[in-house]
Structures are given as C-alpha cells and as structure tokens.
Motif scaffolding. Structure first.
Motif, PDB file in Angstrom:
ATOM      1  N   VAL A   1      25.187  46.017  52.116  1.00 14.64           N
ATOM      2  CA  VAL A   1      26.188  46.476  53.089  1.00 14.64           C
ATOM      3  C   VAL A   1      27.214  45.376  53.334  1.00 14.64           C
ATOM      4  N   PRO A   2      28.440  45.758  53.728  1.00 12.01           N
ATOM      5  CA  PRO A   2      29.410  44.745  54.151  1.00 12.01           C
ATOM      6  C   PRO A   2      28.909  44.025  55.403  1.00 12.01           C
ATOM      7  N   VAL A   3      29.253  42.754  55.532  1.00  8.98           N
ATOM      8  CA  VAL A   3      28.769  41.985  56.675  1.00  8.98           C
ATOM      9  C   VAL A   3      29.255  42.573  57.989  1.00  8.98           C
ATOM     10  N   TYR A   4      30.473  43.124  58.009  1.00  3.26           N
ATOM     11  CA  TYR A   4      30.964  43.667  59.275  1.00  3.26           C
ATOM     12  C   TYR A   4      30.135  44.868  59.719  1.00  3.26           C
ATOM     13  N   LYS A   5      29.571  45.617  58.773  1.00  3.53           N
ATOM     14  CA  LYS A   5      28.668  46.717  59.124  1.00  3.53           C
ATOM     15  C   LYS A   5      27.309  46.174  59.562  1.00  3.53           C
ATOM     16  N   LEU A   6      26.886  45.081  58.947  1.00  2.00           N
ATOM     17  CA  LEU A   6      25.615  44.458  59.311  1.00  2.00           C
ATOM     18  C   LEU A   6      25.655  43.956  60.757  1.00  2.00           C
ATOM     19  N   ILE A   7      26.786  43.356  61.145  1.00  2.00           N
ATOM     20  CA  ILE A   7      26.926  42.873  62.518  1.00  2.00           C
ATOM     21  C   ILE A   7      27.059  44.042  63.488  1.00  2.00           C
ATOM     22  N   GLY A   8      27.791  45.058  63.070  1.00  2.00           N
ATOM     23  CA  GLY A   8      28.075  46.208  63.927  1.00  2.00           C
ATOM     24  C   GLY A   8      29.571  46.410  64.021  1.00  2.00           C
ATOM     25  N   GLY A   9      30.121  47.193  63.107  1.00  2.00           N
ATOM     26  CA  GLY A   9      31.564  47.342  63.020  1.00  2.00           C
ATOM     27  C   GLY A   9      32.160  48.068  64.212  1.00  2.00           C
ATOM     28  N   TYR A  10      33.366  47.648  64.602  1.00  2.00           N
ATOM     29  CA  TYR A  10      34.119  48.339  65.642  1.00  2.00           C
ATOM     30  C   TYR A  10      35.281  49.124  65.035  1.00  2.00           C
ATOM     31  N   ARG A  11      35.867  48.618  63.959  1.00  2.00           N
ATOM     32  CA  ARG A  11      36.974  49.304  63.294  1.00  2.00           C
ATOM     33  C   ARG A  11      36.910  49.006  61.800  1.00  2.00           C
ATOM     34  N   ASP A  12      37.481  49.890  61.011  1.00  2.00           N
ATOM     35  CA  ASP A  12      37.429  49.707  59.557  1.00  2.00           C
ATOM     36  C   ASP A  12      38.782  49.322  58.966  1.00  2.00           C
ATOM     37  N   LYS A  13      39.759  49.097  59.815  1.00  2.00           N
ATOM     38  CA  LYS A  13      41.027  48.527  59.373  1.00  2.00           C
ATOM     39  C   LYS A  13      41.642  47.769  60.540  1.00  2.00           C
ATOM     40  N   VAL A  14      42.513  46.831  60.225  1.00  2.00           N
ATOM     41  CA  VAL A  14      43.101  45.975  61.257  1.00  2.00           C
ATOM     42  C   VAL A  14      44.556  45.695  60.888  1.00  2.00           C
ATOM     43  N   PRO A  15      45.477  45.732  61.860  1.00  2.00           N
ATOM     44  CA  PRO A  15      46.859  45.368  61.564  1.00  2.00           C
ATOM     45  C   PRO A  15      46.997  43.868  61.361  1.00  2.00           C
ATOM     46  N   ALA A  16      47.868  43.501  60.439  1.00  2.00           N
ATOM     47  CA  ALA A  16      48.076  42.083  60.131  1.00  2.00           C
ATOM     48  C   ALA A  16      49.404  41.612  60.691  1.00  2.00           C
ATOM     49  N   TYR A  17      49.418  40.368  61.165  1.00  2.00           N
ATOM     50  CA  TYR A  17      50.722  39.749  61.426  1.00  2.00           C
ATOM     51  C   TYR A  17      51.008  38.744  60.330  1.00  2.00           C
ATOM     52  N   GLY A  18      52.279  38.641  59.974  1.00  2.00           N
ATOM     53  CA  GLY A  18      52.693  37.686  58.970  1.00  2.00           C
ATOM     54  C   GLY A  18      52.830  36.310  59.597  1.00  2.00           C
ATOM     55  N   SER A  19      52.087  35.336  59.091  1.00  2.00           N
ATOM     56  CA  SER A  19      52.053  33.980  59.635  1.00  2.00           C
ATOM     57  C   SER A  19      52.749  33.046  58.648  1.00  2.00           C
ATOM     58  N   THR A  20      53.881  32.484  59.058  1.00  2.00           N
ATOM     59  CA  THR A  20      54.678  31.685  58.130  1.00  2.00           C
ATOM     60  C   THR A  20      54.099  30.290  57.931  1.00  2.00           C
ATOM     61  N   MET A  21      54.475  29.680  56.833  1.00  2.00           N
ATOM     62  CA  MET A  21      54.250  28.255  56.671  1.00  2.00           C
ATOM     63  C   MET A  21      55.133  27.497  57.653  1.00  2.00           C
ATOM     64  N   CYS A  22      54.886  26.205  57.813  1.00  2.00           N
ATOM     65  CA  CYS A  22      55.748  25.371  58.646  1.00  2.00           C
ATOM     66  C   CYS A  22      57.135  25.266  58.023  1.00  2.00           C
ATOM     67  N   GLY A  23      58.107  24.958  58.865  1.00  2.00           N
ATOM     68  CA  GLY A  23      59.457  24.759  58.375  1.00  2.00           C
ATOM     69  C   GLY A  23      59.547  23.595  57.403  1.00  2.00           C
ATOM     70  N   ASP A  24      60.607  23.607  56.590  1.00  2.00           N
ATOM     71  CA  ASP A  24      60.767  22.600  55.545  1.00  2.00           C
ATOM     72  C   ASP A  24      62.238  22.236  55.417  1.00  2.00           C
ATOM     73  N   GLU A  25      62.574  21.561  54.358  1.00  2.00           N
ATOM     74  CA  GLU A  25      63.959  21.192  54.077  1.00  2.00           C
ATOM     75  C   GLU A  25      64.379  21.689  52.701  1.00  2.00           C
ATOM     76  N   MET A  26      63.831  22.846  52.296  1.00  2.00           N
ATOM     77  CA  MET A  26      64.121  23.444  51.002  1.00  2.00           C
ATOM     78  C   MET A  26      65.239  24.468  51.146  1.00  2.00           C
ATOM     79  N   ALA A  27      66.270  24.353  50.345  1.00  2.00           N
ATOM     80  CA  ALA A  27      67.365  25.310  50.384  1.00  2.00           C
ATOM     81  C   ALA A  27      66.836  26.714  50.094  1.00  2.00           C
ATOM     82  N   GLY A  28      67.107  27.639  51.004  1.00  2.00           N
ATOM     83  CA  GLY A  28      66.637  29.005  50.825  1.00  2.00           C
ATOM     84  C   GLY A  28      65.204  29.224  51.228  1.00  2.00           C
ATOM     85  N   GLY A  29      64.542  28.174  51.713  1.00  2.00           N
ATOM     86  CA  GLY A  29      63.145  28.301  52.138  1.00  2.00           C
ATOM     87  C   GLY A  29      63.061  28.605  53.613  1.00  2.00           C
TER      88      GLY A  29
END
Length: 381
Positions: free
Chosen positions: A118-146
């Motif tokens: 079984v998936p571990v989340y089912k073993l623990i006791g699942g609450y939901r089977d999908k989750v919304p993601a937020y996009g987490s950026t890398m830190c700022g840089d000094e790259m042109a167009g980055g």
C-alpha cells in the motif's frame, strides 16, 4: 521480521542545478553529481529505500549509529528505532543530524508500505488523494532573463499561472548576490508578481532570514498591503521572542519555524510564545515522517494550520494525511530549469502535476518514488 542489512549505493547523475557559496540553488550547465540511495533490508527480503545526499549517509554515520540501532530489530517498530537514533544525537548532532534521521525514517516507512502493498499515505490514514501545489521559486540571481529583476519575477509568475499553479511563493535575493539583501527590492519583486497575476492568486514570501526586527516589520507591512497569504523566515529563527513580537505587530500570517532545531519540542514553544500563525514542518527539517506527524497534530490541537516545507515523496505523503494544511511546495523553480523533466534515477516523478495545479498521490506501494534501479546500478559514484 528483523532488519538484516543496511546499505548505501552512491551513484552519479546529470544535474543542471548548482549551489552558490551560501548554499542556495541556481541553474547551471549540465554536470555530473553524486547522490546516494539508502536501502534497509529485512530477513524476508522486504526492502525500503530513501534518497539522500552522500554526506548524510557516509559510512561513519551508518556504521556508528544506524546499524547499531537498527540491525536485528523489527522494521515496523519505527517509533522505537527513531527514538533510539534521536538519543544518540546528544553530543553528536554535528554528525548525526535530523536530516540523517529523516533518511532512515523514510526508508523504514517505505519498507512498511512495500511489504504491505500500500502507499504510505494510506498506511498512515489518508485524508485526501490529491493536493494543490504552489510554485516555489529559486532565490534571486544576477542572470539576464533569470530572476535578476522584479520584472523577471513578474514575467515568470505569469508563466507559472499558465502552467497551472494556483499559488506562488517567492524566494528573493540573498547573499552572495552582490547587492543583497534589500527589503525594498523584495517589495518591488512582490509587487511585480501581484500585478502580473492579479488580486486573487495566493502569494507568499520566503524572505532573507537575517533581517532585523525593524526591517522585517516594514517588509511585512508592505506584504499586507499587497494582500500576501503568508510571510516566512525574515529573521533568524533562533530568536523565538523576535517572531512573537513580529506576529503580534502584523496582520499577515507569520509561518514558521523552518530551520530551528528541536523538532516538535521547538514547534510547541513557538505555539506557546505566539511566534507564528501557521506552523511549519517537513521531513528533512525535523527527522522524518514520524516527528512531522506529531507536529501536524500539535498544530491541529491548537486550531492552527501546518504547512509542509519542501518537495519530494515524503513531504507529499504528509500533505495527503493532514486536514490542517492546504498546499504542497513544488520546486525549486526557475525560468532556466524544466522541473517536469524526470531525473535519470527515476522512471517518473512522484509529484507530477496536472493542468489544474493538482498532484495526485502516487498509488504504488511505499513512499511513491518510481526508482530506476537499473540506472543506479549502472552508474556507481
């Protein structure tokens, strides 16, 4: 059922990520890097696996601590084994870090899921089977167009929304960027992103973690005006009283702690002190799934949300079993990196995201990593 073997396979793979002198991740030219896979084997042939940086599972740690605690023991006794390892941290934390504890804990959970089919989340006791993601950026840089300018952040935010993300978290400029840190530049980037995506998209800021109280307060008040969803780590988290002061003086929710040592003990102290409005945990921050579950339920008992820090199968599992958390952190993301490319050592990503910004929980037994064992064996490091 007894643990009979603990081994580490070091392998190489191609990466386009590099770390600067302060440890922040940025895009780079393709190059070979070393990574490790920890495997715990039981006497019936059952195995559990977890990926790790090579420094976390070096032979001295495995032989001196992990094998001493685990060999000959029942792999289902995860709490007792975790407590046994945590006991050895007293006087040895410089060697036996929470990140090493996390790798062992993840492998034990993976073994249990694979053994039971079984998936571990089912073993623990699942609450939901999908989750919304937020996009987490890398830190700022000094790259042109980055991610070199506020305008870069705004353009990239537009792309992230088109890709399907329903929320975005910025990591702004930090050392060793030549002019960083600068709270005024942080505000400019945050304002550019707000203008690019409109008023309804939840936005978060993970700021430079060394601002003073006055800088952190000023920056937080600007975020309030921009309608940001939470404010994360603008100061050194060792000062709980500074965060209590900040949370009392802001309306925007303060989220934390992320890097503060002390596992669930420290999180309890933050709640007691009123140092955060949203609690924080992650498998690599506090020593694994087991202690993270304690923190999730600790927050729930106080009516608080608890957001999970970081990506990967272990953190995705935590998102699946909690009611008091909204998001999965997907990243780190950058205009020059295609996060959806599957790494050489996997057959597919555990956190594949659909066009609506949701991640379906992997249904394969264990944590959900679809490991390419053939590649790992063929590319020893």
């Amino acid at each position: 059922m007894k643990i009979v073997d603990i081994r580490v396979r070091v392998f190489t793979h191609t990466s386009r990520e590099v770390r600067d002198s302060d440890g922040h991740t940025h895009p780079g030219e393709p190059h070979r890097v070393r990574q490790a896979l920890l495997t715990i084997t039981a006497d019936d042939g059952s195995e559990g696996h977890a990926f790790a940086g090579t420094e976390l599972v070096r032979p001295s740690l495995i032989d001196r601590f992990v094998k001493v605690v685990l060999l000959g023991q029942d792999p289902f006794d995860r709490e007792r084994l975790w407590q046994g390892l945590a006991h050895w941290q007293r006087g040895s934390t410089a060697q036996l870090t929470d990140r090493t504890l996390a790798v062992v804990d993840l492998a034990l959970w993976d073994l249990a899921g694979r053994k039971l089919g079984v998936p571990v989340y089912k073993l623990i006791g699942g609450y939901r089977d999908k989750v919304p993601a937020y996009g987490s950026t890398m830190c700022g840089d000094e790259m042109a167009g980055g991610l070199a300018t506020p305008e870069d952040y705004g353009r990239y935010a537009e792309w992230l929304i088109k890709r399907g993300y329903k929320a975005i978290k910025l990591h702004t400029w930090m050392k060793p960027v030549s002019w960083a840190p600068d709270p005024k530049m942080d505000v400019r980037a945050c304002a550019a992103v707000r203008e690019a995506v409109g008023p309804e998209v939840p936005l978060m800021l993970d700021a430079y973690h060394g601002y003073s109280r006055t800088e952190a307060l000023w920056l937080g008040r600007q975020l309030q005006e921009l309608g940001y969803y939470w404010y994360e780590e603008p100061m050194n988290e060792s000062s709980t009283s500074s965060y209590a002061w900040l949370a009392q003086n802001l309306d925007i929710p303060v989220l934390g702690p992320e890097t503060a040592d002390g596992k669930f003990h420290t999180r309890a102290e933050w709640i007691k002190a009123g140092a955060c409005d949203i609690l924080r945990t992650g498998v690599h921050d506090v020593g694994g799934i087991g202690p993270s579950l304690k923190i999730i339920h600790l927050a729930e008992s106080f009516g608080m949300d608890c957001e999970i820090h970081g990506s990967g199968a272990g953190n995705l599992t935590l998102c699946a079993v909690q009611k008091n958390g909204r998001w999965y952190e997907r990243g780190l993301l950058h205009p020059f990196i295609d996060y959806d490319v599957v790494p050489d050592y996997l057959n597919s990503r555990a956190d594949a995201m659909d066009a609506d910004g949701n991640i379906a929980m992997p249904q394969r037994p264990g944590l959900g990593d679809d490991i390419n064992f053939g590649y790992i064996d063929a590319n020893p490091g």
